[in-house]
Design a protein around this motif. Structure first.
Motif, short mmCIF file in Angstrom:
data_model
loop_
_atom_site.label_atom_id
_atom_site.label_comp_id
_atom_site.label_asym_id
_atom_site.label_seq_id
_atom_site.Cartn_x
_atom_site.Cartn_y
_atom_site.Cartn_z
N MET A 1 0.84 -1.17 0.00
CA MET A 1 0.00 0.00 0.00
C MET A 1 0.89 1.24 0.00
SD MET A 1 -3.11 1.22 2.44
CE MET A 1 -4.04 -0.12 1.79
N ASN A 2 0.59 2.20 -0.85
CA ASN A 2 1.31 3.47 -0.91
C ASN A 2 0.51 4.51 -0.13
OD1 ASN A 2 3.49 2.66 -2.59
ND2 ASN A 2 2.06 2.62 -4.30
N ILE A 3 1.15 5.07 0.88
CA ILE A 3 0.49 6.02 1.79
C ILE A 3 1.15 7.38 1.63
CG2 ILE A 3 -0.03 6.53 4.20
CD1 ILE A 3 0.42 3.43 4.67
N LEU A 4 0.32 8.40 1.46
CA LEU A 4 0.82 9.77 1.34
C LEU A 4 0.30 10.59 2.51
CD1 LEU A 4 2.40 11.81 -0.45
CD2 LEU A 4 0.19 12.42 -1.45
N ILE A 5 1.22 11.18 3.25
CA ILE A 5 0.85 12.09 4.34
C ILE A 5 0.91 13.50 3.76
CG2 ILE A 5 1.46 12.97 6.62
CD1 ILE A 5 2.79 10.21 7.13
N ALA A 6 -0.25 14.14 3.69
CA ALA A 6 -0.33 15.45 3.05
C ALA A 6 0.29 16.55 3.91
CB ALA A 6 -1.77 15.80 2.71
N GLU A 7 0.24 16.39 5.21
CA GLU A 7 0.76 17.41 6.13
C GLU A 7 1.61 16.72 7.18
OE1 GLU A 7 -2.61 20.11 7.20
OE2 GLU A 7 -3.61 18.70 5.86
N SER A 8 2.90 16.66 6.93
CA SER A 8 3.78 15.88 7.79
C SER A 8 4.39 16.67 8.95
CB SER A 8 4.89 15.25 6.97
OG SER A 8 5.66 16.25 6.34
N GLN A 9 4.26 17.97 8.94
CA GLN A 9 4.84 18.78 10.02
C GLN A 9 4.17 18.40 11.34
OE1 GLN A 9 4.43 23.01 9.57
NE2 GLN A 9 5.89 23.44 11.17
N ASN A 10 4.97 18.09 12.34
CA ASN A 10 4.51 17.68 13.66
C ASN A 10 3.66 16.41 13.63
OD1 ASN A 10 5.73 19.94 14.93
ND2 ASN A 10 4.00 21.20 14.29
N PHE A 11 3.88 15.56 12.64
CA PHE A 11 3.14 14.32 12.53
C PHE A 11 3.62 13.36 13.63
CE2 PHE A 11 1.83 10.26 10.65
CZ PHE A 11 0.54 10.58 10.25
N SER A 12 2.71 12.66 14.22
CA SER A 12 3.00 11.74 15.31
C SER A 12 3.98 10.65 14.87
CB SER A 12 1.70 11.10 15.79
OG SER A 12 1.96 9.95 16.56
N LYS A 13 5.08 10.51 15.60
CA LYS A 13 6.04 9.46 15.30
C LYS A 13 5.43 8.08 15.53
CE LYS A 13 10.15 12.27 16.23
NZ LYS A 13 10.04 12.89 14.96
N SER A 14 4.55 7.98 16.48
CA SER A 14 3.87 6.72 16.76
C SER A 14 2.95 6.35 15.60
CB SER A 14 3.07 6.84 18.05
OG SER A 14 2.31 5.69 18.29
N ALA A 15 2.19 7.31 15.10
CA ALA A 15 1.31 7.06 13.97
C ALA A 15 2.12 6.71 12.73
CB ALA A 15 0.43 8.28 13.70
N LEU A 16 3.23 7.39 12.52
CA LEU A 16 4.10 7.11 11.39
C LEU A 16 4.63 5.67 11.46
CD1 LEU A 16 5.53 8.13 8.85
CD2 LEU A 16 7.34 9.02 10.32
N SER A 17 5.01 5.24 12.63
CA SER A 17 5.49 3.88 12.83
C SER A 17 4.40 2.86 12.47
CB SER A 17 5.94 3.70 14.27
OG SER A 17 6.36 2.38 14.51
N CYS A 18 3.18 3.13 12.89
CA CYS A 18 2.06 2.23 12.57
C CYS A 18 1.81 2.18 11.07
CB CYS A 18 0.79 2.69 13.28
SG CYS A 18 0.83 2.42 15.06
N LEU A 19 1.84 3.33 10.41
CA LEU A 19 1.60 3.36 8.97
C LEU A 19 2.68 2.62 8.20
CD1 LEU A 19 0.37 7.05 8.55
CD2 LEU A 19 -0.99 4.96 8.39
N LYS A 20 3.92 2.71 8.67
CA LYS A 20 5.02 2.03 7.99
C LYS A 20 4.88 0.52 8.06
CE LYS A 20 8.55 5.61 8.18
NZ LYS A 20 9.86 6.01 8.69
N LYS A 21 4.11 0.03 9.02
CA LYS A 21 3.89 -1.42 9.13
C LYS A 21 2.93 -1.93 8.05
CE LYS A 21 4.74 -1.62 14.07
NZ LYS A 21 4.15 -1.81 15.39
N ILE A 22 2.12 -1.03 7.49
CA ILE A 22 1.14 -1.47 6.50
C ILE A 22 1.47 -1.04 5.07
CG2 ILE A 22 -0.74 -1.63 8.16
CD1 ILE A 22 -1.81 1.01 7.02
N GLY A 23 2.49 -0.20 4.91
CA GLY A 23 2.83 0.20 3.55
C GLY A 23 3.99 1.15 3.48
N GLN A 24 4.25 1.60 2.26
CA GLN A 24 5.32 2.57 1.99
C GLN A 24 4.75 3.96 2.24
OE1 GLN A 24 6.75 2.56 -2.03
NE2 GLN A 24 8.27 4.12 -1.62
N VAL A 25 5.42 4.73 3.10
CA VAL A 25 4.93 6.05 3.48
C VAL A 25 5.78 7.13 2.83
CG1 VAL A 25 4.49 7.61 5.42
CG2 VAL A 25 4.14 5.14 5.70
N ARG A 26 5.09 8.10 2.23
CA ARG A 26 5.76 9.28 1.66
C ARG A 26 5.10 10.53 2.24
NH1 ARG A 26 4.54 10.15 -3.61
NH2 ARG A 26 2.68 8.90 -3.40
#
Length: 67
Positions: A1-26
């Motif tokens: 799964m390709n995941i795009l975070i539209a607004e990454s400033q101050n994005f939760s590191k915990s949420a980012l870690s969870c998203l990376k488990k399900i796909g490629q994050v940009r």
């Protein structure tokens, strides 16, 4: 799964870690027109309040499954 975070400033590191488990994050770049380019091949778009996601933006993302 390709995941795009539209607004990454101050994005939760915990949420980012969870998203990376399900796909490629940009992380998207900083304006609406470039966001439309970044959406190519994206399956999941993570947005907050900065961008207005309308039909024009959605038309740029034929592979999009989740927002």
């Amino acid at each position: 799964m390709n995941i795009l975070i539209a607004e990454s400033q101050n994005f939760s590191k915990s949420a980012l870690s969870c998203l990376k488990k399900i796909g490629q994050v940009r992380c998207a770049r900083d304006n609406r027109e470039i966001l439309k380019e970044d959406l190519a091949g994206t399956n999941m778009l993570w947005v907050r309040l900065r961008f207005h996601i309308d039909q024009t933006v959605l038309n740029s993302a034929p592979a999009l499954k989740m927002i």
